[in-house]
Motif scaffolding. Structure first.
Motif: not given
Length: 624
Positions: A288-289, A291-292, A295, A310
């Motif tokens: 999930a991290l 994918e952030t 994006q 990140h």
């Protein structure tokens, strides 16, 4: 398949080389080099068993390649092939002795066991399965066949069994370990009084007669060295560049080749973002991290900026995720699949790897334009084209130099000048005389005494020389006025050193007889320096002084005294005041275990060396 061969070649080649070459230096040492005949007969026999010329040539070639692999900057033409072959022969003799020992003790290793070793070696596997094409390709690259490799592997393992059995039986007893622990951690309190050589140098006086007498008695020391001056002709590959025509078509084809090589590269400059999977963050959370972050990249933010904010890889995040130049296989199959499929300057979607979840970026590789790369392409093509011309000219050079009484004909045929060196002796000189091969040729009997031209000498892979002696100066006595300064300095140094040594020994005798240490310091206008708890590895004082202090016997009553030299000629008086042994009980369990293991290992190595030396002493070795 080709990539697997490239990826695995370094590892297996290193292992093959190391296993085949180790004996030379471990058992015999680098000094075990000697001259030998290179005819087709067996070069040596060990207890009646021959070592074949084929074995010798193959082993020496392996050693040559190992030297070049370990020293990539060495020009192959500068290697001493005779020395390499001599070392290889010593290696084969050592192997033969140990193999005969295994046979005499009925040690065996079946062919099936050797085959299993090969099948299970990861160096010959693709996706966890033995690959015959990879196996044979790697061996072929190194001049080995499967049968010769099996033979070498079998020999190495049989010898290894003997060495492991002998070294593995070694042990150390507790009392020895205690003694080593006490001595190794021992400390000593010392006082030091340093007597300077400089003071004695100021006191020395010299008489002219002393200098003259020394000169007359040592005239052989004062001779000019034997010197030569050589005439020589140089052939450079670069001389032929202008004779090579490079067309625009050739240049464009070479440029396209460089583009293809970049696209098919086996190494890529890479960056990444890592999202770890651990006890506090599972794979779904990591994804999930990722994918952030992905994006944000899709929205146009730079990879470096997103990585800094990140990425959870602390070692690379600050540098925008930059890892460096990577080859296939360094980070695993999943990572490779993502990275090496990327176009330059693009990034992957989040992927799961053995490290967690990663986004991989192939850093932009700048491909110079055709015009920017054109000069280097021209040079490369001229170098390639000049090679055949250079080889043909070298043959002409060798033929004419052999038959001609001078170098003029050689120079005319090659359209080059005859040059002359400065004078140089057997230690070499400047310019062309900086090369050992030139010096060796110039002072050879064929050139120096017979007056012939030398053979063609390779200074490097793209430079050749032929020479002959133009001037030969025999050693000659130097007049006293030319060497008087050197003689004076030599005698002054000798006198000062002798006076200092006599003084130091006199003071030592006085101290051993009970003289007061402070009185000696007062006489010399010096002070004693105190050093407490000096260890064997101490940097408080110089190493020579430490060694001297630890050679002194433990004082039973009072103090012990000794002398210590120094690197600058000074001599130090040492007062050993006390000795404190380390307490073995103060060692941790880990320290104790490491000490015992180290002592056992040293004993094992000594036992193996003793066995090998004993077998060598008993063997009947003949070299031809």
């Amino acid at each position: 398949m080709l990539q697997n061969i490239r990826d695995n070649s370094k590892g297996i080649i290193s292992k093959i080389l190391v296993s085949l070459i180790a004996f030379t230096f471990v058992i015999w040492g680098a000094e075990a080099l000697f001259d030998f005949s290179s005819d087709a007969s067996a070069p040596a026999e060990v207890n009646g068993e021959e070592i074949s010329i084929q074995e010798l040539l193959q082993t020496s070639e392996l050693q040559r390649r190992q030297i070049l692999a370990s020293n990539p900057d060495i020009d192959p033409v500068t290697l001493d092939q005779q020395a390499i072959q001599a070392a290889a022969l010593q290696q084969l003799i050592a192997q033969k002795i140990l193999l005969q020992y295994t046979q005499n003790n009925d040690l065996e290793l079946s062919d099936a066991s050797v085959d299993q070793m090969i099948l299970q070696s990861k160096d010959f596997q693709v996706d966890g399965t033995f690959d015959r094409e990879l196996f044979e390709s790697l061996l072929r690259n190194f001049g080995l066949t499967p049968s010769t490799y099996r033979q070498q592997l079998k020999r190495g393992n049989l010898i290894g069994q003997v060495q492991q059995a002998v070294s593995g039986s070694a042990f150390t007893i507790e009392s020895n370990a205690n003694l080593v622990a006490q001595l190794d951690g021992q400390t000593r309190n010392i006082a030091v009084l340093t007597l300077p050589l400089a003071i004695e140098l100021l006191k020395v006086t010299m008489e002219e007669q002393e200098i003259s007498d020394f000169y007359q008695a040592n005239k052989q020391q004062f001779k000019t060295p034997e010197q030569v001056r050589v005439s020589y002709v140089t052939l450079n590959k670069s001389d032929f560049y202008d004779q090579v025509t490079v067309s625009e078509t050739d240049l464009k084809a070479a440029y396209q080749d460089s583009i293809d090589q970049m696209l098919n590269r086996s190494e890529v400059e890479a960056s990444h973002m890592l999202f770890v999977v651990n006890e506090s963050q599972d794979s779904a959370q990591a994804m999930a991290l990722a994918e952030t972050a992905y994006q944000l990249l899709q929205q146009g933010q730079s990879f470096a900026d997103v990585a800094k904010l990140h990425s959870q890889d602390d070692s690379t995040a600050a540098d925008g995720g930059y890892i460096g130049l990577l080859a296939k296989g360094e980070f695993g199959e999943a990572f490779d699949s993502a990275l090496f499929d990327l176009q330059s300057g693009t990034y992957s979607a989040p992927i799961e790897t053995g490290f967690g979840v990663q986004i991989v970026y192939a850093d932009a590789a700048l491909q110079p334009s055709f015009e920017e790369q054109k000069p280097s392409l021209i040079l490369a093509l001229k170098q390639a084209g000049a090679e055949s011309l250079f080889v043909a000219a070298s043959e002409i050079m060798a033929d004419i130099a052999f038959s001609s009484p001078d170098l003029l004909e050689v120079a005319d045929a090659l359209a080059v000048d005859v040059e002359q060196s400065g004078l140089f002796d057997r230690r070499g000189g400047s310019g062309v005389a900086e090369h050992d091969r030139v010096v060796s040729a110039a002072f050879s009997d064929e050139v120096l005494l017979d007056g012939n031209n030398s053979n063609v000498i390779e200074l490097s892979s793209d430079q050749l020389v032929v020479l002959r002696v133009a001037e030969h100066n025999q050693p000659a006595e130097q007049p006293l006025e030319d060497v008087i300064v050197d003689i004076t300095q030599q005698l002054v140094n000798q006198k000062a050193a002798a006076a200092l040594d006599a003084k130091a020994n006199d003071y030592l005798q006085q101290l051993q007889q009970g003289a007061d240490v402070q009185n000696i310091a007062t006489q010399e206008s010096l002070n004693w320096q105190q050093f407490d708890q000096v260890t064997r590895g101490s940097t408080l004082v110089n190493s020579l002084l430490v060694q001297s202090a630890f050679r002194l016997p433990r004082p039973e009553v009072g103090h012990q005294f000794g002398l210590a030299p120094s690197y600058n000629g000074d001599i130090s008086l040492i007062q050993l005041q006390s000795v404190a042994d380390a307490d073995p009980a103060a060692q941790t369990v880990e320290q104790r275990a490491a000490l015992i293991a180290a002592l056992a290992r040293l004993q094992g190595q000594a036992d193996v060396a003793l066995l090998e030396q004993s077998l060598t002493d008993q063997a009947v070795i003949e070299t031809f």
